[in-house]
Scaffold this motif. Structure first.
Motif, PDB file in Angstrom:
ATOM      1  N   THR A 179       0.814  -1.224   0.000  1.00 28.03           N
ATOM      2  CA  THR A 179       0.000   0.000   0.000  1.00 28.03           C
ATOM      3  C   THR A 179       0.843   1.267   0.000  1.00 28.03           C
ATOM      4  N   SER A 204      -0.397  -3.993   4.110  1.00 25.61           N
ATOM      5  CA  SER A 204      -1.583  -3.954   4.968  1.00 25.61           C
ATOM      6  C   SER A 204      -2.250  -5.319   4.949  1.00 25.61           C
ATOM      7  N   LYS A 208       1.221  -6.727   8.145  1.00 24.68           N
ATOM      8  CA  LYS A 208       1.427  -5.301   8.444  1.00 24.68           C
ATOM      9  C   LYS A 208       2.910  -5.122   8.774  1.00 24.68           C
ATOM     10  N   ASP A 242      -1.907  -0.720   9.375  1.00 32.69           N
ATOM     11  CA  ASP A 242      -1.647  -0.693   7.935  1.00 32.69           C
ATOM     12  C   ASP A 242      -0.795   0.514   7.578  1.00 32.69           C
ATOM     13  N   HIS A 244       0.013   3.464   5.294  1.00 31.95           N
ATOM     14  CA  HIS A 244      -0.709   4.263   4.303  1.00 31.95           C
ATOM     15  C   HIS A 244       0.206   5.154   3.472  1.00 31.95           C
ATOM     16  N   SER A 258       0.223   5.621   9.585  1.00 29.42           N
ATOM     17  CA  SER A 258      -0.430   4.368   9.962  1.00 29.42           C
ATOM     18  C   SER A 258      -1.949   4.519   9.970  1.00 29.42           C
ATOM     19  N   SER A 259      -2.620   3.380   9.843  1.00 28.60           N
ATOM     20  CA  SER A 259      -4.081   3.368   9.953  1.00 28.60           C
ATOM     21  C   SER A 259      -4.547   3.649  11.373  1.00 28.60           C
TER      22      SER A 259
END
Length: 511
Positions: A179, A204, A208, A242, A244, A258-259
Motif C-alpha cells: 500500500t 496492509s 502489516k 496498515d 498508508h 499508519s491506519s
C-alpha cells in the motif's frame, strides 16, 4: 336436548300439548301448530321464523356434486405482448406531425438499439461479479505459487504479459498487499556510483510490515534476464497498523503514516547487515471522541537536514507537522470537516492539502491556523484522493480523483485558478507524481490495475495530452502506490498492488 351422558340428542318428535318447541296446542316458543318438524328432518331445514327452507336454498350443509374439470381451467394461457403500432399522426399548425393523445411517441424508422448510458442491467451486473470472482481466483493462485516457492514468496519472478493490449510491465509476486512504497537516497550521495538501489515498501491486511528491498541499478546493467527477480528482500520489521504512506526525509531515515493515526520514524541500515529499527512514534490524528483516525498521507519538507519537517493529514480533517528529530513537538490544525486525503509541500514554507470534498487548500507553515486560499474545480465535482507538487514550479499542482481523472492546476491567479482534466483511468486514482526528469509528464496509478504516463504539456513537435498505460495480466487488482526513482539516469518506476505484486520497469516514459 341431552341424553344424560353429556352428548347432544337431536329432537325428533312432532307437535304435542304443553310448552313445546314443536307443533301442537298450547303456548309455543317456536314454530306453530301444523308446522312442526317431522321425523328425520334436520333442524337446519327450518328458518328462524319456523318456515321451512326452500330446498333450492342451501343451509349450513350443502351437497357438492363432483364435476369434471373444465378444459379452460386446465389450459395454460400465455400472454404475448405486442407493441401497438403508432397511430395516425396528426398535423400541427406548422405542418409538423403530432401523435394522438393516446398514441405512443413517434419513433425513428431505424431506432438505436444501444442501451441508455448509465443503465444498469441485471446481466451486466452478473457479468461484472463473475469477472471479479475470476480475478480473485487468479490472484489466489498466484499468491499460493509465491508462498510455495523456495524463497517463501520473496523474490519469485512471475513474468510479464500485456493486459487490455497495454504496454507490458514486469511483475514479481511477493505474497503481501503493498500500500506504500518509496525509493531511498543512495548511500554514496549519488546513485551513479551505486550498483544497487534500495527502496522500502509497506503492506496492509494480514502482513502489516515494512520491507527493505534492493534492486540493480539500471545505469550499470545491460539487458536484464527475464528469469531474474526484480528485487531482493534485504530486511523486514513489523508495523503498528496498515501502512498508508512512506517518505524518506533524510539519508538513513524513513517515516510512515499508519491506519492507527500514528507517525513513525525508522532508522534504515543498508551497509553490511541491512535492518529497519523503530526510532520514535507519535499519535498525530484522533477524532473528537479520542478514537484514533487514519493518517491518510505524509509529506517531507523540501531539503535535506536534521531539522527537516514532516507533515501529515488524516480522516479527522486535521493537518499535523513536526521536525523529524522531535516528533513530540507535533502541532495540529483543523483543515476541513471532511477527510483530508493528500498533502504536499509546494514550497518549504507552504503546504497544500486535498480533501474528499473536492477542494485544494493552501496553508502557510508560519501561520497555519487559517487557509491562505481554497481552490475548487467549477467544471466538475471530484472527490480528490491524492495531490502532488511540481518539482520546480510551485504554482503547479496535480490531483487524482475518484472518477479516474487527473487534474492539473495553475494557481498563479488564486481567485480563478486554471485547471486541465485528463481522463486517464477508469477508477480511483490513488497516487500521482510529476516525473522527476521530465516534469511535462504525469505518472499515476489507479484501482483499475494500471500505471499511466500522461504527457500534459506540448512537446517540441507540438504534440501533447498523450497517455501511455502500463499493466500486466498477472496483476488484475488495484495498483495502490508507486515511486519514480529520482537518483538514476535511467528512469525507473516501482509500484505495489493489492494482487500481492511488485511492478518495476525501466524507462516507462519512453514510447
Amino acid at each position: 336436548m341431552s341424553n344424560g351422558r353429556g352428548r347432544f340428542q337431536p329432537y325428533r318428535g312432532g307437535g304435542g300439548p304443553g310448552p313445546m318447541r314443536g307443533g301442537g296446542p298450547g303456548p309455543m316458543r317456536g314454530r306453530g301448530r301444523g308446522r312442526g318438524r317431522g321425523a328425520g328432518e334436520h333442524p337446519d331445514a327450518f328458518g328462524r321464523d319456523g318456515t321451512k327452507r326452500d330446498s333450492a336454498k342451501p343451509g349450513r350443509l350443502v351437497p357438492v356434486r363432483p364435476t369434471a374439470p373444465s378444459p379452460a381451467a386446465s389450459t395454460t394461457w400465455r400472454v404475448l405482448y405486442v407493441v401497438p403500432p403508432s397511430s395516425r399522426p396528426e398535423v400541427g399548425p406548422a405542418g409538423e406531425k403530432i401523435p394522438g393523445p393516446f398514441s405512443p411517441p413517434l419513433r425513428a424508422s431505424s431506432p438505436d438499439t444501444r442501451p441508455l448510458a448509465g443503465l444498469r442491467r441485471p446481466q451486466d451486473e452478473l457479468r461484472k461479479e463473475n469477472a471479479a470472482f475470476l480475478r480473485k481466483q487468479r490472484v489466489q493462485t498466484l499468491l499460493q505459487q509465491a508462498a510455495n516457492s523456495a524463497s517463501g514468496g520473496m523474490g519469485t519472478y512471475v513474468g510479464k504479459l500485456s493486459k487490455h493490449n497495454n504496454p507490458l510491465i514486469p511483475v514479481q509476486a511477493v505474497a503481501r498487499q503493498i500500500t506504500a512504497i518509496r525509493w531511498l537516497p543512495p548511500r554514496a550521495g549519488s546513485a551513479y556510483t551505486d550498483t544497487d538501489l534500495y527502496f522500502v515498501s509497506g503492506s496492509s491486511g494480514k502482513h502489516k510490515e515494512l520491507v527493505l528491498w534492493t534492486a540493480a541499478n539500471p545505469d550499470f546493467r545491460g539487458d536484464s534476464d527475464s528469469s531474474s527477480a526484480l528485487a531482493t528482500l534485504a530486511a523486514t520489521t513489523g508495523h503498528d497498523g496498515d501502512v498508508h504512506d512512506i517518505v524518506a526525509p533524510a539519508p538513513g531515515l524513513v517515516a510512515t503514516a499508519s491506519s492507527y493515526g500514528t507517525i513513525s520514524v525508522y532508522d534504515v541500515a543498508h551497509a553490511g547487515a541491512s535492518s529497519l529499527a523503530l526510532r520514535e512514534a507519535v499519535t498525530a490524528h484522533r477524532f473528537a471522541n479520542d478514537a484514533p483516525a487514519v493518517a491518510t498521507a505524509l509529506a517531507a519538507q523540501p531539503g535535506n537536514g536534521a531539522d527537516v519537517e514532516i507533515a501529515s493529514c488524516g480522516e479527522d480533517g486535521r493537518l499535523a507537522y513536526a521536525p523529524i528529530a522531535r516528533l513530540d513537538a507535533l502541532q495540529r490544525h483543523e483543515v476541513d470537516s471532511t477527510v483530508a486525503t493528500g498533502i504536499c509541500w509546494p514550497m518549504p514554507t507552504q503546504l497544500a492539502v486535498a480533501t474528499r470534498a473536492g477542494q485544494v487548500k493552501l496553508f502557510d507553515r508560519r501561520a497555519p491556523a487559517d487557509a491562505q486560499a481554497v481552490f475548487v474545480d467549477p467544471a466538475s465535482s471530484h472527490a480528490f484522493e491524492c495531490i502532488a507538487a511540481h518539482p520546480s514550479q510551485s504554482f503547479r499542482l496535480a490531483t487524482g480523483s475518484d472518477t479516474g481523472a487527473v487534474l492539473l492546476w495553475d494557481i498563479r491567479n488564486p481567485k480563478r485558478p486554471a485547471t486541465q482534466a485528463f481522463n486517464v483511468h477508469g477508477a480511483n486514482v490513488w497516487a500521482v507524481q510529476f516525473h522527476p526528469e521530465d516534469s511535462a509528464k504525469l505518472v499515476s496509478c489507479s484501482e483499475d490495475a494500471t500505471l499511466a504516463v500522461t504527457q500534459w504539456a506540448a512537446d517540441a513537435d507540438g504534440l501533447g495530452h498523450d497517455v501511455r498505460r502500463l499493466s500486466s495480466f498477472f496483476n488484475p487488482l488495484s495498483v495502490n502506490c508507486f515511486d519514480v526513482c529520482p537518483f538514476t539516469r535511467t528512469s525507473l518506476v516501482v509500484a505495489g498492488s493489492s494482487s500481492g505484486n511488485l511492478l518495476m520497469d525501466a524507462a516507462p516514459c519512453s514510447a
